[in-house]
Write a protein that holds these residues in place. Structure first.
Motif, PDB file in Angstrom:
ATOM      1  N   ILE A   1       0.852  -0.787   0.102  1.00  9.04           N
ATOM      2  CA  ILE A   1       0.176   0.248  -0.407  1.00  9.04           C
ATOM      3  C   ILE A   1       1.058   1.320  -0.319  1.00  9.04           C
ATOM      4  CG2 ILE A   1      -1.738  -0.860   0.452  1.00  9.04           C
ATOM      5  CD1 ILE A   1      -1.481  -0.413   3.526  1.00  9.04           C
ATOM      6  N   GLY A   2       0.016   2.331  -0.561  1.00  4.95           N
ATOM      7  CA  GLY A   2       1.391   3.582   0.145  1.00  4.95           C
ATOM      8  C   GLY A   2       0.884   4.489  -1.441  1.00  4.95           C
ATOM      9  N   PHE A   3       0.114   3.896  -1.787  1.00  5.33           N
ATOM     10  CA  PHE A   3      -0.060   4.284  -3.172  1.00  5.33           C
ATOM     11  C   PHE A   3      -1.511   5.859  -2.891  1.00  5.33           C
ATOM     12  CE2 PHE A   3       0.231   0.298  -4.723  1.00  5.33           C
ATOM     13  CZ  PHE A   3       1.093   0.731  -5.649  1.00  5.33           C
ATOM     14  N   VAL A   4      -2.027   6.209  -1.611  1.00  4.91           N
ATOM     15  CA  VAL A   4      -2.749   7.028  -1.651  1.00  4.91           C
ATOM     16  C   VAL A   4      -2.133   8.057  -0.765  1.00  4.91           C
ATOM     17  CG1 VAL A   4      -5.407   7.627  -1.257  1.00  4.91           C
ATOM     18  CG2 VAL A   4      -4.840   5.433  -2.164  1.00  4.91           C
ATOM     19  N   HIS A   5      -1.572   7.418   0.590  1.00  3.55           N
ATOM     20  CA  HIS A   5      -1.111   8.189   1.422  1.00  3.55           C
ATOM     21  C   HIS A   5      -0.370   9.867   0.838  1.00  3.55           C
ATOM     22  CE1 HIS A   5       1.450   8.864   5.679  1.00  3.55           C
ATOM     23  NE2 HIS A   5       2.353   9.198   4.407  1.00  3.55           N
ATOM     24  N   ARG A   6      -1.117  10.341   2.054  1.00  4.81           N
ATOM     25  CA  ARG A   6      -0.624  11.695   1.835  1.00  4.81           C
ATOM     26  C   ARG A   6      -0.193  12.420   3.212  1.00  4.81           C
ATOM     27  NH1 ARG A   6      -6.904  11.746   2.188  1.00  4.81           N
ATOM     28  NH2 ARG A   6      -6.364   9.254   2.816  1.00  4.81           N
ATOM     29  N   GLY A   7       0.108  11.999   4.562  1.00  4.40           N
ATOM     30  CA  GLY A   7      -0.005  12.529   5.582  1.00  4.40           C
ATOM     31  C   GLY A   7      -0.292  13.952   5.613  1.00  4.40           C
ATOM     32  N   LEU A   8      -1.848  12.823   6.130  1.00  7.96           N
ATOM     33  CA  LEU A   8      -2.676  14.015   6.916  1.00  7.96           C
ATOM     34  C   LEU A   8      -2.516  14.391   8.035  1.00  7.96           C
ATOM     35  CD1 LEU A   8      -6.659  13.207   6.457  1.00  7.96           C
ATOM     36  CD2 LEU A   8      -5.562  13.035   8.345  1.00  7.96           C
ATOM     37  N   GLU A   9      -1.924  13.313   8.801  1.00 11.31           N
ATOM     38  CA  GLU A   9      -1.752  13.271  10.634  1.00 11.31           C
ATOM     39  C   GLU A   9      -0.595  14.203  10.690  1.00 11.31           C
ATOM     40  OE1 GLU A   9      -0.745   8.893  11.529  1.00 11.31           O
ATOM     41  OE2 GLU A   9      -2.914   8.795  11.225  1.00 11.31           O
ATOM     42  N   SER A  10       0.196  14.536   9.957  1.00 12.28           N
ATOM     43  CA  SER A  10       1.004  15.270  10.643  1.00 12.28           C
ATOM     44  C   SER A  10       0.448  16.866   9.964  1.00 12.28           C
ATOM     45  CB  SER A  10       1.920  15.385   9.152  1.00 12.28           C
ATOM     46  OG  SER A  10       2.043  15.735   7.433  1.00 12.28           O
ATOM     47  N   LEU A  11      -0.859  17.086   9.606  1.00 15.93           N
ATOM     48  CA  LEU A  11      -1.112  18.750   9.346  1.00 15.93           C
ATOM     49  C   LEU A  11      -1.480  19.285  10.894  1.00 15.93           C
ATOM     50  CD1 LEU A  11      -3.615  18.357   6.266  1.00 15.93           C
ATOM     51  CD2 LEU A  11      -1.544  19.863   7.052  1.00 15.93           C
ATOM     52  N   ILE A  12      -1.884  18.675  11.606  1.00 14.38           N
ATOM     53  CA  ILE A  12      -1.992  19.153  12.833  1.00 14.38           C
ATOM     54  C   ILE A  12      -0.665  20.589  13.529  1.00 14.38           C
ATOM     55  CG2 ILE A  12      -2.420  17.343  14.252  1.00 14.38           C
ATOM     56  CD1 ILE A  12      -0.415  16.409  15.001  1.00 14.38           C
ATOM     57  N   THR A  13       0.448  20.454  12.413  1.00 20.11           N
ATOM     58  CA  THR A  13       1.384  21.088  12.821  1.00 20.11           C
ATOM     59  C   THR A  13       2.084  22.411  12.595  1.00 20.11           C
ATOM     60  OG1 THR A  13       2.482  20.135  11.072  1.00 20.11           O
ATOM     61  CG2 THR A  13       3.164  19.748  13.217  1.00 20.11           C
ATOM     62  N   LYS A  14       0.160  22.618  11.684  1.00 18.74           N
ATOM     63  CA  LYS A  14      -0.156  23.254  10.193  1.00 18.74           C
ATOM     64  C   LYS A  14      -1.508  24.429  10.448  1.00 18.74           C
ATOM     65  CE  LYS A  14       2.955  22.477   7.433  1.00 18.74           C
ATOM     66  NZ  LYS A  14       2.680  21.345   6.499  1.00 18.74           N
ATOM     67  N   LYS A  15      -2.190  23.197  11.329  1.00 19.76           N
ATOM     68  CA  LYS A  15      -3.820  23.895  11.045  1.00 19.76           C
ATOM     69  C   LYS A  15      -3.957  23.485  12.850  1.00 19.76           C
ATOM     70  CE  LYS A  15      -4.972  22.611   7.402  1.00 19.76           C
ATOM     71  NZ  LYS A  15      -4.756  24.049   6.349  1.00 19.76           N
ATOM     72  N   ASP A  16      -5.059  24.607  13.517  1.00 20.77           N
ATOM     73  CA  ASP A  16      -5.378  24.531  14.702  1.00 20.77           C
ATOM     74  C   ASP A  16      -6.281  23.513  14.868  1.00 20.77           C
ATOM     75  OD1 ASP A  16      -7.658  25.769  14.488  1.00 20.77           O
ATOM     76  OD2 ASP A  16      -7.541  27.058  15.096  1.00 20.77           O
ATOM     77  N   TYR A  17      -6.703  23.210  16.372  1.00 19.22           N
ATOM     78  CA  TYR A  17      -7.501  21.268  17.037  1.00 19.22           C
ATOM     79  C   TYR A  17      -9.453  22.328  16.224  1.00 19.22           C
ATOM     80  CZ  TYR A  17     -10.517  24.237  20.963  1.00 19.22           C
ATOM     81  OH  TYR A  17     -10.875  24.967  21.775  1.00 19.22           O
ATOM     82  N   ASN A  18      -9.259  23.559  16.102  1.00 18.50           N
ATOM     83  CA  ASN A  18     -10.628  23.952  15.768  1.00 18.50           C
ATOM     84  C   ASN A  18     -10.787  23.413  14.085  1.00 18.50           C
ATOM     85  OD1 ASN A  18     -12.571  24.134  17.462  1.00 18.50           O
ATOM     86  ND2 ASN A  18     -11.400  26.089  17.274  1.00 18.50           N
ATOM     87  N   ALA A  19      -9.905  24.000  13.382  1.00 12.73           N
ATOM     88  CA  ALA A  19      -9.380  24.055  11.835  1.00 12.73           C
ATOM     89  C   ALA A  19      -8.955  21.995  11.435  1.00 12.73           C
ATOM     90  CB  ALA A  19      -8.252  24.166  11.008  1.00 12.73           C
ATOM     91  N   MET A  20      -8.617  21.411  12.389  1.00 12.80           N
ATOM     92  CA  MET A  20      -8.340  19.606  11.657  1.00 12.80           C
ATOM     93  C   MET A  20      -9.196  19.418  12.269  1.00 12.80           C
ATOM     94  SD  MET A  20      -5.622  19.073  11.529  1.00 12.80           S
ATOM     95  CE  MET A  20      -5.682  17.721  11.712  1.00 12.80           C
ATOM     96  N   VAL A  21     -10.862  19.632  12.309  1.00 15.63           N
ATOM     97  CA  VAL A  21     -11.690  19.049  11.795  1.00 15.63           C
ATOM     98  C   VAL A  21     -12.431  18.982  10.244  1.00 15.63           C
ATOM     99  CG1 VAL A  21     -14.439  19.288  12.707  1.00 15.63           C
ATOM    100  CG2 VAL A  21     -13.011  19.986  14.221  1.00 15.63           C
ATOM    101  N   TYR A  22     -12.279  20.019   9.560  1.00 16.56           N
ATOM    102  CA  TYR A  22     -12.659  20.027   8.517  1.00 16.56           C
ATOM    103  C   TYR A  22     -11.055  18.738   7.926  1.00 16.56           C
ATOM    104  CZ  TYR A  22     -15.341  24.085  10.126  1.00 16.56           C
ATOM    105  OH  TYR A  22     -15.977  23.969  10.278  1.00 16.56           O
ATOM    106  N   VAL A  23     -10.151  19.115   8.033  1.00 16.60           N
ATOM    107  CA  VAL A  23      -9.120  17.823   7.812  1.00 16.60           C
ATOM    108  C   VAL A  23      -9.595  16.698   8.042  1.00 16.60           C
ATOM    109  CG1 VAL A  23      -6.687  17.301   7.525  1.00 16.60           C
ATOM    110  CG2 VAL A  23      -7.376  19.354   7.846  1.00 16.60           C
ATOM    111  N   VAL A  24      -9.738  16.584   8.930  1.00 16.12           N
ATOM    112  CA  VAL A  24      -9.783  15.180   9.929  1.00 16.12           C
ATOM    113  C   VAL A  24     -11.025  14.102   8.672  1.00 16.12           C
ATOM    114  CG1 VAL A  24     -10.546  13.128  11.544  1.00 16.12           C
ATOM    115  CG2 VAL A  24      -8.459  14.544  11.795  1.00 16.12           C
TER     116      VAL A  24
END
Ligand code: SF4
Lengths: 168, 359
Positions: free
Chosen positions: B38-61
């Protein structure tokens, strides 16, 4: 649309999308939206496809796959990027593993925005792609037809110029 | 003994809407081993926590997966609410349950359609997706979005439903139930469909337990495990027993999911009957400080969220374990000894959601 003579075949590939745009593309092909009424048909085989629908951004793992699919398609071909992920990278733009939108890897002709792109927008994109495909295949045909003639013309011109050169 | 060869399967494959790659080691027509990559769809979504605050993370999650998008957002919000000790109003809980169960109906119908397409029954695929559009219409009427509708926020919901909308849902559900009953005849009792599904990819209860499979895939082998038993949201007030089957083959997986659609319809009816009045969100003060571990029953099975925060606007660590990831070992087990022609069905039978798995 009324001038469409060809029935292009459509290939759908999911880059690194979240599935949102993916299922909307599939929904477009089912009876409620029924994009097939415009003469397209969905295929799983890149060698027979004319239009490539790409969803999701490009990452280092799938870049080669997307490139290969594009190369396997016969000319002329049209690429449609569906969803902001495929247009620019979208919400995942800042992720470490995302290179960017689909245009970082293959030339994109039509961009369909939205997150997730709505079926109406996707159908609009497909219709534009069909038109563009028609235009390209007309050009392609013309080119093929004129191929012999052009070559003749060129040799004639060359002969003329060389004649002139001789005279001077 | 025949000659061994390796057949690559995917990442682009007609049966699969999503890219997964399997290397199938085959001997004659039998599969000896399946090696997934696997790995074709890996984006690294969990790493966005360093760029978006906990409220904005709702939309990323929510964009972890477009199919169970609502459930992902809900679990994340509930995790943060647990850290911050926020008491979510009852009405918001019920609204979340209603939308959550509706997501389950939509996801199961989607899967049934893909299964029908998998065994080459295209008209059934179209019928199923036509019914699914009705669920999406309800989503659009109540939230404004079709597949991704960000109605969750930390502390409650963003939109409320008035009585008219609730009545509309009940009316539409009656219609959906009638139509699903119709297609159920083909999915469960059609002779040729049965001959395609019965006895394929059998896993015993012990096997699914040892391989820690989750969701309908595990329940089809008789493992009575469902995170809705935990009684979060409105489930504590609702009548609920997980649906199981004992056969453990592809047919059982299909049966469990079909019956879960009816169960979800009943749950929504009950929730609409019991929904309390009142606010739909609680005030949020301060920043989250602490860590939590959330378990939720998504359409595909149990998802686990781990969230760690330390009194800052940004989350320290976010980890998502999704149901498909837990089911992959089970899939590889079913593939061993299977016929090459059944690979598509077996892959479909775990209801793979690759974009969740790889995030
Ligand atoms: S544009 Fe939005 S819905 Fe579409 S793949 Fe990207 S995140 Fe998902």
């Amino acid at each position: 649309m009324s001038m469409v003579k060809k029935s292009p075949w459509v290939l759908h590939y999911d880059g690194s999308s979240c599935n949102g745009c993916d299922i909307e593309v599939l929904a477009c092909l089912t009876p409620v939206y029924d994009a097939e009424r415009f003469g397209i048909i969905n295929t799983g085989d890149p060698m027979q496809a004319d239009i490539l629908l790409l969803t999701g951004g490009i990452n280092s793992q799938n870049q080669a796959v997307v490139k290969q699919l594009y190369d396997q398609m016969p000319r002329p071909k049209v690429v449609v990027a569906i969803g902001v992920c495929a247009c620019t990278g979208g919400v995942f733009k800042e992720c470490y593993n995302i290179i960017g939108g689909a245009d970082t890897t293959v030339p994109v002709d039509i961009y369909v925005p939205g997150c997730a792109a709505r079926p109406q927008a996707i159908i609009d994109g497909i219709v534009q792609a069909i038109d563009l495909f028609q235009k390209r295949s007309d050009e392609h045909e013309l080119l093929m037809k004129n191929k012999g003639k052009k070559a003749d013309l060129k040799t004639k011109e060359n002969n003329n110029s060389s004649d002139k050169g001789n005279e001077a | 003994m025949g000659k061994r060869s390796i057949i690559p399967y995917g990442p682009q494959h007609p049966v699969l809407p999503e890219p997964i790659h399997l290397d199938l080691v085959v001997e004659d027509e039998r599969i000896i081993e399946a090696i997934p990559s696997i790995g074709f769809v890996h984006r690294g979504l969990e790493s966005l926590i360093t760029k978006k605050d906990y409220n904005a993370m709702v939309y990323v999650v929510e964009r972890t997966c477009g199919i169970c998008s609502f459930m992902h957002g809900m679990t994340y919000c509930e995790g943060i609410e647990q850290i911050m000790n926020i008491e979510v109003p009852g009405r918001a809980m019920y609204l979340r349950t209603i939308w959550g169960e509706m997501s389950r109906i939509h996801s199961h119908l989607l899967w049934l359609g893909l299964l029908a397409d998998g065994y080459g029954f295209e008209s059934l695929f179209y019928q199923t997706w036509r019914i699914r559009e009705k669920v999406l219409d309800i989503f659009e009427a109540t939230t404004g979005g079709r597949v991704i509708f960000s109605v969750n926020k930390v502390g409650g919901c963003i939109r409320d439903m008035n009585q008219d909308k609730l009545n509309m849902i009940l009316r539409e559900l009656d219609d959906i139930e009638k139509k699903v009953k119709e297609i159920q005849k083909t999915f469960l009792f059609d002779y040729s469909v049965q001959s395609r599904l019965k006895g394929i990819g059998i896993l015993t209860k012990e096997q699914v337990h040892d391989l820690s499979c989750v969701g309908p895939f595990a329940r089809a082998s008789g493992l009575d495990m469902d995170m809705r038993y935990l009684g979060k949201d409105a489930y504590k007030d609702l009548e609920f027993h997980a649906i199981t089957s004992n056969d453990g083959d592809c047919y059982a997986r299909c049966e469990v999911r079909v019956r879960e659609i009816f169960q979800s319809i009943d749950l929504i009816r009950e929730a609409i009957g019991k929904i309390p009045d009142g606010e739909i969100d609680a005030p949020v003060k301060g920043l989250p400080n602490g860590e939590t571990f959330m378990r939720v029953e998504q359409p595909r099975g149990e998802a686990i969220y781990y969230i760690k925060t330390s009194g800052k606007a940004f989350v320290d660590r976010l980890r998502i374990r999704t149901p498909t990831f837990a089911n992959l070992p089970g899939l590889c087990e079913t593939l061993k000894g299977a016929n090459l022609a059944d690979v598509g069905l077996l892959v479909l039978s775990i209801d793979p959601c690759i974009s969740c798995t790889e995030r």
